[in-house]
Write an enzyme that holds these catalytic residues in place. Sequence first.
Site, short mmCIF file in Angstrom:
data_model
loop_
_atom_site.label_atom_id
_atom_site.label_comp_id
_atom_site.label_asym_id
_atom_site.label_seq_id
_atom_site.Cartn_x
_atom_site.Cartn_y
_atom_site.Cartn_z
N ASP A 32 0.79 -1.24 0.00
CA ASP A 32 0.00 0.00 0.00
C ASP A 32 0.81 1.28 0.00
O ASP A 32 0.37 2.29 0.58
CB ASP A 32 -0.95 0.03 1.22
CG ASP A 32 -2.10 -0.94 1.05
OD1 ASP A 32 -2.21 -1.56 -0.02
OD2 ASP A 32 -2.89 -1.07 1.99
N LYS A 98 -5.89 -5.38 -4.31
CA LYS A 98 -6.57 -6.08 -3.23
C LYS A 98 -7.90 -5.40 -2.92
O LYS A 98 -8.01 -4.18 -2.92
CB LYS A 98 -5.71 -6.08 -1.98
CG LYS A 98 -5.54 -4.70 -1.45
CD LYS A 98 -4.58 -4.59 -0.31
CE LYS A 98 -4.60 -3.17 0.21
NZ LYS A 98 -5.71 -2.90 1.13
N LYS A 101 -8.08 -5.43 3.35
CA LYS A 101 -6.88 -5.02 4.07
C LYS A 101 -5.79 -6.07 4.05
O LYS A 101 -4.62 -5.76 4.11
CB LYS A 101 -7.26 -4.64 5.51
CG LYS A 101 -8.24 -3.47 5.53
CD LYS A 101 -8.67 -3.06 6.92
CE LYS A 101 -9.67 -1.92 6.85
NZ LYS A 101 -11.08 -2.35 6.60
N VAL A 126 2.58 0.33 4.47
CA VAL A 126 1.71 1.04 5.41
C VAL A 126 0.30 0.46 5.36
O VAL A 126 -0.09 -0.13 4.36
CB VAL A 126 1.66 2.54 5.07
CG1 VAL A 126 3.04 3.15 5.18
CG2 VAL A 126 1.07 2.80 3.69
N CYS A 131 -3.04 -2.73 7.28
CA CYS A 131 -2.81 -3.68 6.18
C CYS A 131 -1.56 -4.54 6.39
O CYS A 131 -1.54 -5.71 6.00
CB CYS A 131 -2.76 -2.93 4.85
SG CYS A 131 -4.36 -2.19 4.43
N GLN A 171 5.77 -13.31 22.42
CA GLN A 171 5.63 -14.75 22.70
C GLN A 171 6.50 -15.60 21.78
O GLN A 171 6.04 -16.61 21.24
CB GLN A 171 4.16 -15.18 22.60
CG GLN A 171 3.25 -14.47 23.60
CD GLN A 171 1.83 -14.98 23.53
OE1 GLN A 171 1.52 -16.04 24.02
NE2 GLN A 171 0.94 -14.20 22.93
#
Lengths: 202, 202
Positions: A32, A98, A101, A126, A131, A171
């Site tokens: 994007d 697309k 998102k 971005v 996105c 994690q």
Amino acid sequence: MANTKGPLTGTVAAEPEPIALDFAATALLIIDMQRDFMEPGGFGETLGNDVSQLARAVKPIAAVLEAARDIGMLVVHKAGHDIIPELYPLDNEVVIDKPGKGAFYATELGDVLQQYGIENLLVCGVTTEVCVNTTVREANDRGYRCVVLADGCASYFPEFHEMGLKMIKAQGGIFGWVSDSAAVLRAISPETSKSAVAGASR
Amino acid sequence: MANTKGPLTGTVAAEPEPIALDFAATALLIIDMQRDFMEPGGFGETLGNDVSQLARAVKPIAAVLEAARDIGMLVVHKAGHDIIPELYPLDNEVVIDKPGKGAFYATELGDVLQQYGIENLLVCGVTTEVCVNTTVREANDRGYRCVVLADGCASYFPEFHEMGLKMIKAQGGIFGWVSDSAAVLRAISPETSKSAVAGASR
């Protein structure tokens, strides 16, 4: 993949830990970086956003894009015809239009990556929490290893940028790895990266 | 849908704005409320996480689940056979076993929702920033309107819980709406919600 120069493999300094990449099985995914989001007067600004927050990602992405092109890495742009001039696709690069998102859902991205034997994605663009994060989550569920370039991503909201990256590497790297343009350049072109990364550090 | 009592439609107080819902086109989606994530000695704890952080979501979800069952709302559980006793699926409810973090990719969820004519999802479960956020992003790209119940979600990391919710409702609700169990109960059962929400407020 045409690998014209540079190493076939490299280890990228990243969090939660370094990641070894086979560059022939790695694609650069630029999300994007379109004028409508980046430039004054575009859609992003009409939503009330401060578009200047996004400009910082352009130079780091441009440096990695140049290095990726140099070694013949698969480059995928998600955005359509409206991409900013600094990062404009070459004719032999993949452009994904697309509807939403995420870059995977209802697009040909998964098929393209499979066709090229891609296992790893260097992800930038971005915005970090919208996105970029959505696409990394899609990629993770599809089995791709994602390395997100912190300085090659940006958000209209600095706290979302920071937390979006933190969620990815938490994690033990629950969605992937977080690195930066300088680390990727060092891994791709160890001998030339010192000059190339000027202005591209975190 | 069998709508045995309560209103067919209701307006849920939410951010960034209230949302009117047709409950016959709304499903309650409960994500990963499984013993392995929630209980001492399970997988979540072996990763070094503080599982007590997740317990707070159980009562709010149980209250909404009871109200949803009362009006015959479609209930979908994502987790498999390991769901905690307090929220255990009834035989007529849908259980989605998922391979990854999103509930949609490579599962039958999309087909099930389409079959039932679902347009809106009330989303709760754990963890806020991982499986809940990933699923809401998938749902948003697929055209569903998601209302995330803040007190029906939880994370091992309070800052990720807060920011995960904030990312959903930012920029005018870029991924959806954020509400809570009390607001949903008020919308479903205006006359009885006063007693039902004890212990379920934010």
